[in-house]
Motif scaffolding. Structure first.
Motif, PDB file in Angstrom:
ATOM      1  N   ASP A  93     -55.750 -29.593  67.489  1.00 27.81           N
ATOM      2  CA  ASP A  93     -54.926 -29.047  68.882  1.00 27.81           C
ATOM      3  C   ASP A  93     -56.313 -28.842  69.709  1.00 27.81           C
ATOM      4  O   ASP A  93     -56.788 -29.285  70.705  1.00 27.81           O
ATOM      5  N   ALA A  94     -57.333 -27.752  69.333  1.00 31.50           N
ATOM      6  CA  ALA A  94     -59.112 -28.110  69.551  1.00 31.50           C
ATOM      7  C   ALA A  94     -59.635 -29.305  70.383  1.00 31.50           C
ATOM      8  O   ALA A  94     -59.978 -29.199  70.928  1.00 31.50           O
ATOM      9  N   LEU A  95     -59.716 -30.536  68.823  1.00 29.85           N
ATOM     10  CA  LEU A  95     -60.272 -31.748  68.878  1.00 29.85           C
ATOM     11  C   LEU A  95     -59.617 -31.922  70.638  1.00 29.85           C
ATOM     12  O   LEU A  95     -60.215 -32.427  71.790  1.00 29.85           O
ATOM     13  N   MET A  96     -58.364 -32.390  70.679  1.00 36.92           N
ATOM     14  CA  MET A  96     -57.534 -33.370  71.719  1.00 36.92           C
ATOM     15  C   MET A  96     -57.718 -32.586  73.280  1.00 36.92           C
ATOM     16  O   MET A  96     -57.531 -32.774  73.676  1.00 36.92           O
ATOM     17  N   HIS A 112     -60.871 -35.780  61.133  1.00 39.41           N
ATOM     18  CA  HIS A 112     -60.285 -36.730  62.123  1.00 39.41           C
ATOM     19  C   HIS A 112     -60.637 -38.121  61.996  1.00 39.41           C
ATOM     20  O   HIS A 112     -61.424 -38.285  62.794  1.00 39.41           O
ATOM     21  N   VAL A 113     -59.323 -39.139  62.535  1.00 40.61           N
ATOM     22  CA  VAL A 113     -59.812 -39.997  63.267  1.00 40.61           C
ATOM     23  C   VAL A 113     -59.309 -40.508  64.313  1.00 40.61           C
ATOM     24  O   VAL A 113     -58.104 -40.139  64.942  1.00 40.61           O
ATOM     25  N   LEU A 165     -62.434 -27.711  62.833  1.00 43.03           N
ATOM     26  CA  LEU A 165     -61.697 -27.895  63.440  1.00 43.03           C
ATOM     27  C   LEU A 165     -60.109 -28.614  63.530  1.00 43.03           C
ATOM     28  O   LEU A 165     -60.314 -29.273  62.528  1.00 43.03           O
ATOM     29  N   ASN A 166     -59.739 -28.169  64.501  1.00 40.52           N
ATOM     30  CA  ASN A 166     -58.186 -28.314  63.974  1.00 40.52           C
ATOM     31  C   ASN A 166     -57.899 -29.323  64.845  1.00 40.52           C
ATOM     32  O   ASN A 166     -58.325 -29.424  66.116  1.00 40.52           O
ATOM     33  N   GLU A 226     -63.534 -32.652  60.122  1.00 41.78           N
ATOM     34  CA  GLU A 226     -62.195 -31.260  60.156  1.00 41.78           C
ATOM     35  C   GLU A 226     -62.618 -29.755  59.820  1.00 41.78           C
ATOM     36  O   GLU A 226     -62.621 -28.900  59.840  1.00 41.78           O
ATOM     37  N   ASP A 227     -63.218 -30.132  58.361  1.00 47.60           N
ATOM     38  CA  ASP A 227     -63.801 -28.735  57.649  1.00 47.60           C
ATOM     39  C   ASP A 227     -64.541 -28.679  57.041  1.00 47.60           C
ATOM     40  O   ASP A 227     -64.271 -30.426  56.599  1.00 47.60           O
TER      41      ASP A 227
END
Length: 388
Positions: A336-339, A298-299, A333-334, A273-274
């Motif tokens: 919303d951007a990832l999903m 993120h999982v 990497l937030n 994530e960061d």
């Protein structure tokens, strides 16, 4: 000058004489290369420098006239080249029968009366490296060791040419085996890289290589359409959990430690994530079983009837995930951007076949790493016990 005697801890049967202390200049002649940068040619005599020590091959050449004018003494088969500027103290035995030119960053050791592989491995021992370090100008930029100081390095040498030959031959066989495994590992990594390029669909919707029986176009979707994301526990202090644990602990840069307890149990993809240190190879891990994950990763888990979790890991890994990062020095990497990232997916059966293939390649790479570690540990042990 010989003034002390000792014996190594491990020896071949039949050898009992003590080894004698001597200087490197007693057993070999030491030379250095030219001190000026040559006019490189497209072909001719290969020109070696410090960065070529591992393979003793180069894509730089000098003319034959230049070689004849500047190299009255040059590397020949059985000689040793030793790095002396920048990277100090890495040796390699010359195997080529071709003429070779070399730069001042390398020292040339000519020791016709001593086994080259014995001497090369002796140079790799900790005791020799300590002596080398003492004579190295570590305050120079770059650090270096003068040619005359190389001659003064003291070490213990066997008085038997047969013992030298046996030790040199044994260690060279181990080095050769290590090289073979490293080459196989590199071939497997290249295979994996090629398959990542060929077995996944790009803009066309079709991959270049497929398993027999599959011809459907891959469908575009968002990651959030085929996978769930789980929030992690935000525990401010977990130092007490890191003691004597048996659960892998993951953060932004992968596995860090082992802890008591776990936050997740199952098959997951972990995406930093960061705080990731290496943006070129952005941290993405496939994990299975009980794990502890902190709030810096993120999982993700595939929705079973839509996607394979392991396949998603490869698909995410080959994407340009770094382009989704926001922020300055500590990029983030937030969720919303990832999903919302775009993916190309085939039917679930094809996903599973692709994931199984890559898993087999990765297991082979892991096996090569295991073999390499065992061989390197064996070599390290022999260097400690068969030399003084």
């Amino acid at each position: 000058m010989k003034d002390e005697k000792k014996a190594p801890k491990l020896r071949f049967k039949g050898f009992t004489d003590d080894w004698e202390q001597c200087k490197l200049g007693d057993v070999c002649d030491v030379y250095d290369g030219i001190h000026h940068t040559p006019d490189y040619q497209d072909n001719g005599i290969m020109f070696l420098s410090v960065e070529n020590i591992s393979t003793l091959t180069s894509d730089k050449f000098v003319s034959r006239d230049f070689f004849e004018q500047n190299y009255k003494i040059f590397p020949e088969k059985g000689d040793i080249l030793l790095t002396r500027i920048g990277n100090v103290g890495t040796p390699n035995v010359v195997e080529s029968t071709d003429k070779l030119a070399y730069y001042v960053s390398l020292a040339l050791l000519k020791a016709p009366k001593i086994n080259s592989y014995f001497l090369c491995n002796l140079i790799c021992t900790q005791e020799f490296k300590k002596e080398l370090h003492r004579k190295t100008l570590t305050t120079a930029i770059p650090q270096k060791i003068n040619k005359d100081e190389i001659r003064k390095i003291t070490f213990f040498d066997s008085t038997s040419s047969d013992e030298r030959k046996k030790i040199g031959s044994l260690l060279e066989k181990i080095n050769f085996t290590i090289t073979l495994h490293e080459e196989k590992k590199q071939q497997l990594k290249c295979l994996k890289s090629a398959l990542l390029q060929k077995m996944f669909a790009y803009k066309s919707g079709y991959p270049a290589i497929r398993f027999e029986g599959f011809s459907d176009e891959w469908e575009q979707c968002k990651l959030g359409d085929v996978a769930d994301r789980f929030d992690n526990l935000r525990v401010p202090v977990i130092a007490n959990l890191r003691k004597n644990g048996d659960t892998p602990y993951y953060g932004a840069n992968g596995i860090q430690d082992y802890v008591d307890g776990y936050t997740h149990d199952g098959e997951y993809i972990l995406v930093a994530e960061d705080g990731a240190n290496n943006l070129k190879n952005y941290p993405i891990n496939y994990v299975s079983g009980r794990i502890w994950v902190n709030n810096h990763a993120h999982v993700l888990q595939a929705i079973p009837y839509l996607a394979s979790t392991r396949f998603l890991g490869y698909e995410i890994g080959r994407s340009n995930i770094v382009s989704l990062l926001v922020g300055g020095g500590r990029a983030k990497l937030n969720a919303d951007a990832l999903m919302n990232m775009n993916l190309n997916l085939p039917k679930i059966k094809e996903q599973e076949l692709i994931a199984d293939l890559f898993q087999k390649v990765e297991i082979s790479i892991t096996l090569q790493n295991y073999k390499l570690d065992k061989l390197k540990n064996l070599k390290s042990s022999l260097l400690k016990k068969m030399f003084i």
